[in-house]
Design a protein around this motif. Sequence first.
Motif, mmCIF file in Angstrom:
data_model
loop_
_atom_site.group_PDB
_atom_site.id
_atom_site.type_symbol
_atom_site.label_atom_id
_atom_site.label_comp_id
_atom_site.label_asym_id
_atom_site.label_seq_id
_atom_site.Cartn_x
_atom_site.Cartn_y
_atom_site.Cartn_z
ATOM 1 N N UNK A 1 0.897 -1.264 0.011
ATOM 2 C CA UNK A 1 -0.021 0.012 -0.015
ATOM 3 C C UNK A 1 0.928 1.207 0.004
ATOM 4 N N UNK A 2 0.600 1.859 -1.017
ATOM 5 C CA UNK A 2 1.517 3.181 -0.967
ATOM 6 C C UNK A 2 0.708 4.641 -1.335
ATOM 7 N N UNK A 3 0.979 5.694 -0.911
ATOM 8 C CA UNK A 3 0.314 6.853 -0.848
ATOM 9 C C UNK A 3 0.870 8.004 -0.409
ATOM 10 N N UNK A 4 0.521 9.179 -1.130
ATOM 11 C CA UNK A 4 1.333 10.438 -0.791
ATOM 12 C C UNK A 4 0.179 11.622 -0.025
ATOM 13 N N UNK A 5 0.652 12.171 0.779
ATOM 14 C CA UNK A 5 -0.209 13.112 1.280
ATOM 15 C C UNK A 5 0.333 14.693 1.359
ATOM 16 N N UNK A 6 -0.531 15.630 0.884
ATOM 17 C CA UNK A 6 -0.081 16.784 0.564
ATOM 18 C C UNK A 6 -0.884 17.874 1.041
ATOM 19 N N UNK A 7 -0.512 19.051 1.264
ATOM 20 C CA UNK A 7 -1.414 20.240 1.631
ATOM 21 C C UNK A 7 -2.403 20.647 0.563
ATOM 22 N N UNK A 8 -2.034 20.532 -0.555
ATOM 23 C CA UNK A 8 -3.025 20.839 -1.901
ATOM 24 C C UNK A 8 -3.543 19.413 -2.632
ATOM 25 N N UNK A 9 -4.646 19.574 -3.207
ATOM 26 C CA UNK A 9 -4.903 18.386 -3.955
ATOM 27 C C UNK A 9 -4.188 18.459 -5.446
ATOM 28 N N UNK A 10 -3.799 19.359 -6.044
ATOM 29 C CA UNK A 10 -2.944 19.276 -7.333
ATOM 30 C C UNK A 10 -1.320 18.906 -6.796
ATOM 31 N N UNK A 11 -1.064 19.367 -5.607
ATOM 32 C CA UNK A 11 0.407 18.900 -4.995
ATOM 33 C C UNK A 11 0.563 17.301 -4.997
ATOM 34 N N UNK A 12 -0.945 16.858 -4.366
ATOM 35 C CA UNK A 12 -1.001 15.512 -4.087
ATOM 36 C C UNK A 12 -0.859 14.636 -5.596
ATOM 37 N N UNK A 13 -1.542 15.190 -6.664
ATOM 38 C CA UNK A 13 -1.632 14.631 -7.703
ATOM 39 C C UNK A 13 -0.253 14.502 -8.516
ATOM 40 N N UNK A 14 0.405 15.797 -8.413
ATOM 41 C CA UNK A 14 1.910 15.694 -9.124
ATOM 42 C C UNK A 14 2.778 14.634 -8.014
ATOM 43 N N UNK A 15 2.697 14.738 -6.779
ATOM 44 C CA UNK A 15 3.598 13.680 -6.089
ATOM 45 C C UNK A 15 3.196 12.374 -6.308
ATOM 46 N N UNK A 16 1.847 12.059 -6.587
ATOM 47 C CA UNK A 16 1.394 10.714 -6.872
ATOM 48 C C UNK A 16 2.041 10.348 -8.388
ATOM 49 N N UNK A 17 2.124 11.010 -9.108
ATOM 50 C CA UNK A 17 2.520 10.980 -10.498
ATOM 51 C C UNK A 17 4.114 10.390 -10.414
ATOM 52 N N UNK A 18 4.919 11.271 -9.555
ATOM 53 C CA UNK A 18 6.355 11.118 -9.609
ATOM 54 C C UNK A 18 6.706 9.692 -8.670
ATOM 55 N N UNK A 19 5.633 9.399 -7.741
ATOM 56 C CA UNK A 19 5.883 8.336 -6.776
ATOM 57 C C UNK A 19 5.713 7.151 -7.683
ATOM 58 N N UNK A 20 4.405 7.016 -8.385
ATOM 59 C CA UNK A 20 4.443 5.804 -9.352
ATOM 60 C C UNK A 20 5.408 5.798 -10.449
ATOM 61 N N UNK A 21 5.804 6.856 -10.886
ATOM 62 C CA UNK A 21 7.039 6.661 -11.892
ATOM 63 C C UNK A 21 8.253 6.195 -11.391
#
Length: 754
Positions: free
Chosen positions: A275-295
């Motif tokens: 199970x892997x997830x990223x938490x951020x202050x903003x939604x777009x920040x979370x989306x960008x981080x998720x993409x980088x984490x997935x890659x």
Amino acid sequence: MSFADDKIDAGRRRFMMSGALVVSFSLIPGIKAMAQEVIADEGAAVHIGKATQALAGSLKTNPYLDAWIKINATGKVTVYTGKVELGTGVRTALLQIASEELDMAPSLITFLTADTGASPDEGLTAGSHTIADSGSALLNAAAQVRGLLVDAAAKHFGVSGSAMTVHNAVIRTPDGRAMTYGEAVGLVDLHRMATPDSPLKDPAKFDMIGTSLPRVDIPAKVTGGPSYVQDMIMPGMVHARVVMPPVYDAKLLETNTPEILKMPGVLKVVRNGSLLAVVAKGEWQAVQAQRALAAGSRWSAGRALPDPATVHRDLKQISTEHIEIANTHNPAGTPVKTLSARYTKRYMMHGSIGPSCSVALFKDGEMTVWTHSQGVYPLRDGLAEMLSMPKDKIRCIHVEGSGCYGHNGADDVAAHAALIAREMDGAPVRVQWMREQEHTWDHFTPAMVTEVRASLDASGTIVDWDYALWSSSHNERIVNAGRLIPAQMLEKPFVPAPSVPMVQPEGGGDRNAIPLYSFPNMHVMNNFSPAMPLHSSAMRSLGAHMNVFSIEAIMDELAAAAGADPVAFRLKHLHDPRARDVVQLAARKFGWPRPPRKRNHGVGFAFGKYKNLMAYVAIAVEVSVVPETGQVILEHAEVAVDSGTIVNPDGIRNQIEGGIVQSASWTLYEELKFDTSAIRSFDWSSYPILRYSAAPRSIKVHLIDRPGAPFLGAAEASMGPTAGALANALFDATGKRLRDMPLSGDSLRRQIDV
């Protein structure tokens, strides 16, 4: 006016309630006795005790009146249901039912839906059970509460209860003396079990039931107001996105967590096993981080998927349980003609327009989850097991989602939110899946195969019917933590509960496999697979869509073999008078039989009674076909519906119309794309649904109201009949018998070219 002399002492009431264990065994059975009867409702085990079996609807499982209706001293009336609003309008209909029997305007009632901290436990909102079960419970609970309040007021005033009148929560004597519900509730204890008999109003005097009250959930939706869990904003809320494995059973081997933690707004990377997830202050920040984490993550190979070319052949190998659900033998005529046919249905997805979403807050050792789950109590129990927390420390509150009608990712994203919230103590965590996650990690509707063999005698009567289906339960709802996808990915993973077939008459994959038609000799087999190669579970109508499609298609073939009109042939084999009524009404409104059609146009007819328990639906359709492309348009439909007492006519029409549109999309267009490596339907271009350009041109729904009759669920009742009518209309238009869904597009074009 003071009623102090008659008021129940609240402190004494609380003492008596807390001491009720001493005497309760004379009133209601204990836990062992309560479990003597078990009813399965799409995966939720509901226990019914002998003392409550005679009660109406969900009063059987939630027998105390104040579980449904609470009235305080100021007269505020709060009505509860354990069912949820999924876009079907049931919140409005249930409010109408309570309003009717409480004799008060809907605007005076605070109406609350499923919440494990407040509402009765009604399991799942599924299977068209809401009005039949919760509606019946509210009808009787409201009538009994009104009766108790009126009797208390009558006793206080020294007049007969039958002489009292009630309007908008005010009880009046013939001479004008009055008492509000708030005053009357001080004279009576509503913490009491319901009784089998209720002082129900005469249906002829209904003011609210039978009217098209505007839906209470619509205004915010059409004005852009906050309506869905996706719209929730809470103080201090943070945003999370998850990284899902590329394929089933893939294990997380490596991540680039240090890089992600340096990204703007990132607060934490959560990892537990795979199970892997990223938490951020903003939604777009979370989306960008998720993409980088997935890659930057590396996974093991996982397991291969089945070959889509052999899915239906494979079903006969993996269906290891053979369940006979009908076997009758009666004297009949001699068979002179026998027909047989095989039908197939591919895997499909829910195709939720809005990706699944949940908000969770872990604070002071308690977990609160806002969710669009269809079953907040089963979800709570699954979360409690997954988190190793007491159930009373977890609260699941339903908030509408963007819709799916079945088991999509709502429960799974709630599990994600809860797991991540536990790592973010005190902060509300909003988790929303990405589009490709909603598509590729859906609980798909299972593939199916059906085969039917039927014989006619010399008079054109069906004398022998042999039907078999191959599929799964169609229902893998949350009955343990292992049914939650995130729980399967943890370092210490949970194992899903074994799949079990649902019993008739509800049925799962075999729902509606037993025809309502009268056949002297009938044999029906459910060849059940306890495991499926793709994640699958409940979608609107379960197996009824495919089974009614198959039954109604072969009925047309049999009618042709008998030289009979399809409608007359059905009536010949239908003995249920209510079934005959809807068939005759739909045919009459359509003008059946139609004169010769225009080129590339065809008409078709079909009938079904959902689960053979719920609403009756008959439908006649006209379709047009574009031979060059295989596009099919449902030009016109006339539909007749009998759902017993009609609560909200417009609500039923909405659901029948919506069901026809959705069923047309399934039947004509939808199929999941995958290969042995991965799910390939990851966006809307790779999973086409019915477009506006192909939407039905005209649908007219005709209702047969039976005031006072039991409520019959209608929300899923049109799925199967629509599919059957489309198949029959396509034969009329093309001369081709289409037995493999989806029916339109390239496959139809190729058959027309032959």
